[in-house]
Design a protein around this motif. Structure first.
Motif, mmCIF file in Angstrom:
data_model
loop_
_atom_site.group_PDB
_atom_site.id
_atom_site.type_symbol
_atom_site.label_atom_id
_atom_site.label_comp_id
_atom_site.label_asym_id
_atom_site.label_seq_id
_atom_site.Cartn_x
_atom_site.Cartn_y
_atom_site.Cartn_z
ATOM 1 N N ARG A 109 49.546 44.098 49.945
ATOM 2 C CA ARG A 109 48.321 44.714 50.441
ATOM 3 C C ARG A 109 47.893 44.025 51.716
ATOM 4 O O ARG A 109 47.621 42.836 51.704
ATOM 5 N N ILE A 110 47.773 44.781 52.772
ATOM 6 C CA ILE A 110 47.317 44.151 54.005
ATOM 7 C C ILE A 110 45.803 44.278 54.119
ATOM 8 O O ILE A 110 45.143 43.411 54.685
ATOM 9 N N LEU A 111 45.272 45.353 53.547
ATOM 10 C CA LEU A 111 43.839 45.570 53.632
ATOM 11 C C LEU A 111 43.346 46.042 52.274
ATOM 12 O O LEU A 111 43.960 46.898 51.648
ATOM 13 N N GLU A 112 42.260 45.456 51.838
ATOM 14 C CA GLU A 112 41.720 45.872 50.552
ATOM 15 C C GLU A 112 40.203 45.994 50.669
ATOM 16 O O GLU A 112 39.532 45.066 51.114
ATOM 17 N N ILE A 113 39.694 47.153 50.313
ATOM 18 C CA ILE A 113 38.253 47.377 50.381
ATOM 19 C C ILE A 113 37.724 47.442 48.956
ATOM 20 O O ILE A 113 38.243 48.204 48.137
ATOM 21 N N ASN A 114 36.731 46.610 48.660
ATOM 22 C CA ASN A 114 36.179 46.593 47.307
ATOM 23 C C ASN A 114 34.690 46.900 47.320
ATOM 24 O O ASN A 114 33.908 46.190 47.932
ATOM 25 N N GLY A 115 34.336 47.972 46.647
ATOM 26 C CA GLY A 115 32.923 48.321 46.455
ATOM 27 C C GLY A 115 32.117 48.379 47.740
ATOM 28 O O GLY A 115 30.981 47.923 47.787
ATOM 29 N N LEU A 116 32.695 48.961 48.771
ATOM 30 C CA LEU A 116 31.981 49.029 50.055
ATOM 31 C C LEU A 116 30.810 50.015 49.994
ATOM 32 O O LEU A 116 30.960 51.159 49.561
ATOM 33 N N THR A 117 29.641 49.522 50.392
ATOM 34 C CA THR A 117 28.501 50.430 50.537
ATOM 35 C C THR A 117 27.938 50.257 51.939
ATOM 36 O O THR A 117 27.850 49.142 52.440
ATOM 37 N N VAL A 118 27.604 51.357 52.576
ATOM 38 C CA VAL A 118 26.948 51.297 53.875
ATOM 39 C C VAL A 118 25.714 52.171 53.802
ATOM 40 O O VAL A 118 25.800 53.353 53.449
ATOM 41 N N ARG A 119 24.572 51.592 54.083
ATOM 42 C CA ARG A 119 23.316 52.355 54.044
ATOM 43 C C ARG A 119 22.586 52.224 55.359
ATOM 44 O O ARG A 119 22.622 51.174 55.991
ATOM 45 N N PHE A 120 21.945 53.299 55.760
ATOM 46 C CA PHE A 120 21.129 53.288 56.974
ATOM 47 C C PHE A 120 19.703 53.680 56.604
ATOM 48 O O PHE A 120 19.486 54.807 56.164
ATOM 49 N N PRO A 121 18.754 52.768 56.774
ATOM 50 C CA PRO A 121 17.375 53.167 56.518
ATOM 51 C C PRO A 121 16.901 54.083 57.642
ATOM 52 O O PRO A 121 17.141 53.794 58.817
ATOM 53 N N THR A 122 16.299 55.220 57.292
ATOM 54 C CA THR A 122 15.730 56.113 58.298
ATOM 55 C C THR A 122 14.305 56.442 57.868
ATOM 56 O O THR A 122 13.894 56.105 56.760
ATOM 57 N N SER A 123 13.589 57.127 58.752
ATOM 58 C CA SER A 123 12.204 57.453 58.414
ATOM 59 C C SER A 123 12.131 58.412 57.228
ATOM 60 O O SER A 123 11.125 58.513 56.553
ATOM 61 N N GLU A 124 13.230 59.128 56.972
ATOM 62 C CA GLU A 124 13.197 60.092 55.877
ATOM 63 C C GLU A 124 13.754 59.545 54.572
ATOM 64 O O GLU A 124 13.765 60.227 53.554
ATOM 65 N N GLY A 125 14.239 58.333 54.610
ATOM 66 C CA GLY A 125 14.820 57.759 53.411
ATOM 67 C C GLY A 125 16.090 57.010 53.758
ATOM 68 O O GLY A 125 16.509 56.988 54.921
ATOM 69 N N GLY A 181 27.431 46.405 52.148
ATOM 70 C CA GLY A 181 27.720 45.581 50.987
ATOM 71 C C GLY A 181 29.175 45.714 50.586
ATOM 72 O O GLY A 181 29.894 46.568 51.100
ATOM 73 N N GLY A 182 29.615 44.882 49.668
ATOM 74 C CA GLY A 182 31.006 44.923 49.243
ATOM 75 C C GLY A 182 31.860 44.036 50.123
ATOM 76 O O GLY A 182 31.340 43.248 50.920
ATOM 77 N N GLU A 183 33.184 44.142 49.975
ATOM 78 C CA GLU A 183 34.044 43.301 50.814
ATOM 79 C C GLU A 183 35.209 44.092 51.379
ATOM 80 O O GLU A 183 35.670 45.077 50.805
ATOM 81 N N ILE A 184 35.658 43.656 52.562
ATOM 82 C CA ILE A 184 36.829 44.244 53.204
ATOM 83 C C ILE A 184 37.797 43.103 53.468
ATOM 84 O O ILE A 184 37.564 42.286 54.360
ATOM 85 N N LEU A 185 38.837 43.013 52.656
ATOM 86 C CA LEU A 185 39.758 41.885 52.776
ATOM 87 C C LEU A 185 40.942 42.251 53.654
ATOM 88 O O LEU A 185 41.671 43.200 53.379
ATOM 89 N N TYR A 186 41.102 41.471 54.722
ATOM 90 C CA TYR A 186 42.283 41.625 55.570
ATOM 91 C C TYR A 186 43.123 40.374 55.372
ATOM 92 O O TYR A 186 42.653 39.267 55.659
ATOM 93 N N ASN A 187 44.305 40.517 54.846
ATOM 94 C CA ASN A 187 45.136 39.372 54.472
ATOM 95 C C ASN A 187 44.343 38.361 53.647
ATOM 96 O O ASN A 187 44.460 37.151 53.831
ATOM 97 N N GLY A 188 43.505 38.882 52.765
ATOM 98 C CA GLY A 188 42.757 37.998 51.882
ATOM 99 C C GLY A 188 41.448 37.479 52.447
ATOM 100 O O GLY A 188 40.653 36.885 51.731
ATOM 101 N N GLN A 189 41.191 37.695 53.736
ATOM 102 C CA GLN A 189 39.955 37.201 54.353
ATOM 103 C C GLN A 189 38.935 38.322 54.437
ATOM 104 O O GLN A 189 39.296 39.444 54.812
ATOM 105 N N ASP A 190 37.698 38.046 54.128
ATOM 106 C CA ASP A 190 36.683 39.094 54.171
ATOM 107 C C ASP A 190 36.188 39.317 55.602
ATOM 108 O O ASP A 190 35.531 38.453 56.189
ATOM 109 N N ILE A 191 36.517 40.458 56.150
ATOM 110 C CA ILE A 191 36.123 40.777 57.526
ATOM 111 C C ILE A 191 34.606 40.771 57.681
ATOM 112 O O ILE A 191 34.072 40.347 58.703
ATOM 113 N N LEU A 192 33.909 41.216 56.634
ATOM 114 C CA LEU A 192 32.458 41.340 56.746
ATOM 115 C C LEU A 192 31.768 39.980 56.849
ATOM 116 O O LEU A 192 30.661 39.878 57.371
#
Lengths: 327, 336
Positions: free
Chosen positions: A6-22, A69-80
């Motif tokens: 595995r060169i890249l592994e994404i675990n439980g990635l969440t991306v949220r953007f707060p906006t005026s509508e929610g 949130g979550g992690e993005i592992l590239y060669n085992g290192q978390d990019i985030l």
């Protein structure tokens, strides 16, 4: 499968953007992996979070405002969690990206040659002359006619297809491990699209890269990818080897997606449709994200979000996973 | 030409050697030939599909058909009336008969009008009796599958698919005979695209419409059309019934276009013909046949003489010197 495949592994990635509508839940708990030398296709409709995921791999999202949130592992290192210095060493060198619209991603006031050389000067210890010699070689590799002449041109002097070739040349400049492609052929005409896809296939083998192609076009997926991940409403709903996905789609959304494209062999009659609209990312359903449009919906689907579970036999070590209670 | 011998009442629209040149002497002396000598007919009740890559002139042609732009040469006639000869008043009444749906439903609706206002605007322009506006608007919205609750919404509150339904409702407000769809489903997601295509087929039956359907997407064009014209670089290179075109395409560009369609299934093996090079520069067209600089079958004659449209069987016309002699791969088999 051995972990180091595995060169890249994404675990439980969440991306949220707060906006005026929610809060926009653009990516809502995505896990996937990319093997060495593999081409992974990511398919989904607009707003399903596929591009946001790709951008977060490159850490191109401003956070804040984005909440990742979550992690993005590239060669085992978390990019985030990587320090900026470390990130700059990898980004553009080991992980590179090509975008949908080559005109807006090239600098309009820098000539092609210096623009390609810039990446190499930034990441490698080479002189300007060496860099521009390499730029020329790259342009030949991406099959640009009259490569010497092209070095001295500005982006606006090139056609869409040629610009995308230049983008690819730039992405390849430092021999990347991973090439991320965000709708690389969507802005191009069909005859040019066929050329670019053939080129990407060839270069992937020459450079022994892993490739992740994000697209809304199942045809592009069938052409280039070995494995497919289907996105819907910020979630992965199905993951399978390409052949298995086309032969036996298990998620009702995938099935609907395959059914609603007019094939050249489709006889007249009505197309199968998926009723309703894509979900609003501010107001994602509690249960299965596809439940409101699903023909096979049961009570459980509305109440509980299904997890990705493995089904059937693994083909050559590649799993077929689906997030559906009814599968 | 076989198609020209049809009884005149069967023909709704006839384009005869239509040309549209753009000139801007400040920039260049020579003209940009956006549409260069295109002839075709659209029969009542059929769907005529027009395919081609960007810049081939298909959108210009659609604007000429509606007389949103004036032709530089040749003529377009609608129900036997030459559009260019019509005065303003007559044109207004003819335009009631032909309406258009554009590609981008975001750009083609006034953002400050409500859904109902959008649909009733054509009725106001054409001075319909005001009492009838509301019921007609309600009927139109129902026809295109928009719920009544949406009537007082603003366009930004609608999804892309809903907006395109609204554009279709607006186009149908005047009960046109001809509906021009210029890339009408290209901006939509595939699941929504299927909904709109089905809607268009339903509406065609209910309202007895004739479509001019323009798209770069061959699968979509094949699905919806009865006859298809292939455009390249301002010219029509091949016209045929859709089954005939797919079974027996004769122009090398048509073959290349079919070859370029992505495969529907990873196992599909196809004999393909991938074109080299780019779409030519509009200002510097190649000599002779416009396709000669990219054509894999090019011969000396092609570089000297531009081919004329020739007939190959019923309704099948091709502009290629060597049509019928070339071995064009059936690249579409197994294609998406």
């Amino acid at each position: 499968m051995a972990e180091d495949a595995r060169i890249l592994e994404i675990n439980g990635l969440t991306v949220r953007f707060p906006t005026s509508e929610g809060v926009v839940r653009a990516v809502d708990g995505v896990s996937l992996s990319l093997d060495r030398g593999e081409t992974l296709g990511v398919v989904g409709e607009s707003g399903c979070g596929k591009s946001v995921m790709l951008n977060s791999i490159m850490r191109l999202l401003e956070a804040p405002p984005a909440r990742i949130g979550g992690e993005i592992l590239y060669n085992g290192q978390d990019i985030l969690k990587m320090p900026k210095r470390e990130l700059f060493r990898i980004r553009g060198k080991e992980i590179t990206m090509i975008f949908q619209e080559p005109m807006t991603s090239l600098n309009p006031v820098i000539k092609i040659g210096p623009q390609i050389a810039e990446t190499m000067l930034l990441h490698e210890l080479i002189t300007k002359d060496e860099a521009s010699a390499k730029a020329l070689e790259l342009l030949r590799q991406v099959e640009i006619p009259n490569a010497e002449e092209c070095l001295g041109k500005y982006p606006h002097q090139l056609s869409g297809g040629m610009r995308q070739r230049v983008m690819i040349a730039m992405a390849l400049a430092c021999k990347p491990q991973i090439l991320l492609a965000d709708e690389p052929t969507t802005a191009l005409d069909v005859t040019i699209q066929a050329q670019i896809l053939a080129l990407l296939r060839k270069l992937k083998d020459e450079y022994h890269m892993s490739m992740m192609i994000v697209t809304h076009d199942l045809g592009v997926i069938a052409e280039v990818s070995e494995r497919v991940v289907v996105f819907y409403g910020g979630n992965v709903v199905e993951e399978a080897p390409t052949r298995a996905l086309f032969d036996t789609p298990l998620h009702p959304y995938t099935e609907g997606l395959l059914g609603c494209i007019p094939h050249l062999s489709t006889k007249t009659g009505r197309l199968r449709v998926i009723e309703g609209n894509v979900p609003n990312p501010i107001d994602l359903p509690e249960g299965c994200v596809f439940a409101p449009r699903c023909p096979r919906r049961e009570r459980l689907c509305v109440e509980e979000r299904p997890a990705l579970k493995e089904v059937g036999d693994a083909q050559g070590g590649k799993r077929h996973r689906v997030a559906c209670h009814m599968a | 030409m076989a198609t020209m011998t049809q009884a005149p009442e069967a023909v709704l629209l006839r384009a005869d050697n239509v040309r549209k040149y753009y000139t801007d002497p400040r920039v260049r002396r020579q003209a940009l030939k956006a549409v260069d000598g295109v002839s075709f007919v659209i029969r009542r009740g059929e769907t005529f599909g027009l395919v081609g890559e960007s810049g081939c002139g298909k959108s210009t042609l659609s604007r000429l058909v509606l007389r949103l732009e004036e032709v530089s040469g040749g003529s377009i006639s609608f129900e036997g009336k030459d559009l260019a000869a019509l005065g303003r008043r007559e044109m207004l009444s003819v335009r009631r008969q032909m309406q258009i749906v554009f590609q981008d439903p975001y750009d083609s609706i006034n953002p400050r009008m409500t859904v109902r206002q959008v649909v009733t605007e054509p009725m106001a322009v054409h001075r319909f009796d005001k009492a009838g506006w509301r019921p007609l608007a309600d009927k139109l919205l129902a026809d295109v599958g928009l719920s009544k609750d949406l009537a007082d919404r603003l366009p930004h509150q609608l999804s892309g698919g809903q907006r395109q339904r609204l554009c279709i409702a607006r186009a149908l407000a005047l009960s046109p005979k001809l509906l021009v769809c210029d890339e009408a489903v290209s901006a939509l997601d595939v699941s929504i695209q299927a909904q709109i295509l089905n809607l268009m087929l339903d509406l065609k039956e209910e309202h007895g419409l004739t479509y001019l359907f323009i798209s770069h997407n061959l699968s979509v064009v094949k699905y919806i059309s009865d006859r298809i014209g292939v455009m390249y670089f301002g010219k029509l290179v091949e016209v045929a019934g859709k089954e005939e075109l797919f079974a027996n395409c004769l122009h090398p560009y048509t073959g290349a276009l079919f070859s370029a369609i992505p495969t529907a299934h990873p196992d599909a093996h196809r004999e393909r013909m991938i074109l080299k090079g780019d779409v030519p520069n509009l200002y510097e067209p190649p000599m002779g046949c416009i396709f000669s600089d990219r054509c894999p079958f090019v011969r000396a004659k092609c570089r000297d003489v531009a081919p004329e449209m020739r007939s190959f069987g019923e309704g099948h016309e091709v502009a290629c010197h060597f049509a019928g002699e070339l071995d064009i791969p059936r690249g579409w088999e197994g294609a998406l």
